[in-house]
Scaffold this motif. Structure first.
Motif, mmCIF file in Angstrom:
data_model
loop_
_atom_site.group_PDB
_atom_site.id
_atom_site.type_symbol
_atom_site.label_atom_id
_atom_site.label_comp_id
_atom_site.label_asym_id
_atom_site.label_seq_id
_atom_site.Cartn_x
_atom_site.Cartn_y
_atom_site.Cartn_z
ATOM 1 N N TRP A 15 3.080 5.946 -3.299
ATOM 2 C CA TRP A 15 4.185 6.717 -3.881
ATOM 3 C C TRP A 15 3.963 6.981 -5.360
ATOM 4 O O TRP A 15 4.379 7.992 -5.893
ATOM 5 C CB TRP A 15 5.510 5.985 -3.718
ATOM 6 N N GLU A 16 3.323 6.018 -6.032
ATOM 7 C CA GLU A 16 3.167 6.101 -7.482
ATOM 8 C C GLU A 16 2.024 6.997 -7.886
ATOM 9 O O GLU A 16 1.860 7.319 -9.057
ATOM 10 C CB GLU A 16 2.974 4.696 -8.060
ATOM 11 N N ARG A 17 1.176 7.420 -6.956
ATOM 12 C CA ARG A 17 0.025 8.274 -7.294
ATOM 13 C C ARG A 17 0.439 9.680 -7.517
ATOM 14 O O ARG A 17 1.311 10.259 -7.146
ATOM 15 C CB ARG A 17 -1.003 8.219 -6.172
ATOM 16 N N GLU A 51 0.825 -1.220 0.000
ATOM 17 C CA GLU A 51 0.000 0.000 0.000
ATOM 18 C C GLU A 51 0.853 1.261 0.000
ATOM 19 O O GLU A 51 0.523 2.236 -0.677
ATOM 20 C CB GLU A 51 -0.930 0.001 1.218
ATOM 21 N N GLU A 52 1.929 1.260 0.752
ATOM 22 C CA GLU A 52 2.829 2.424 0.782
ATOM 23 C C GLU A 52 3.451 2.661 -0.593
ATOM 24 O O GLU A 52 3.506 3.795 -1.075
ATOM 25 C CB GLU A 52 3.925 2.240 1.844
ATOM 26 N N ARG A 53 3.901 1.604 -1.224
ATOM 27 C CA ARG A 53 4.519 1.743 -2.548
ATOM 28 C C ARG A 53 3.506 2.240 -3.566
ATOM 29 O O ARG A 53 3.832 3.074 -4.426
ATOM 30 C CB ARG A 53 5.116 0.415 -2.999
ATOM 31 N N ASP A 54 2.266 1.744 -3.483
ATOM 32 C CA ASP A 54 1.221 2.213 -4.392
ATOM 33 C C ASP A 54 0.949 3.702 -4.181
ATOM 34 O O ASP A 54 0.715 4.430 -5.138
ATOM 35 C CB ASP A 54 -0.067 1.408 -4.185
#
Length: 76
Positions: free
Chosen positions: A74-76, A69-72
């Protein structure tokens, strides 16, 4: 000394003429020779953090889910 106090002092030093910088440095060196700062206290003990997060996640799957969830985010 707080960061704002330090900035205030630093800006005052910057406004001094360069020949007074030398005088100031000499006086600070004398202070250090008289009473050296306790450098050991200034260095944080990072080993104190080992194990601090124990029990935050119930399983390794929860950890993986959180990281995903944290990595997702970052990509937003």
């Amino acid at each position: 000394m707080s960061a704002s106090q330090f900035d205030l002092v630093f800006n005052q030093v910057k406004s001094l003429p360069p020949h007074e910088w030398v005088t100031l440095i000499k006086k600070v060196a004398e202070l250090i020779e008289q009473k050296p700062p306790n450098i050991e206290q200034a260095i944080p003990d990072y080993t104190a953090f080992f194990g601090a997060g124990t029990g935050v996640f119930a399983s390794s799957e929860e950890v993986d889910h959180f990281i995903r969830e944290e990595r997702d985010a970052w990509e937003r």
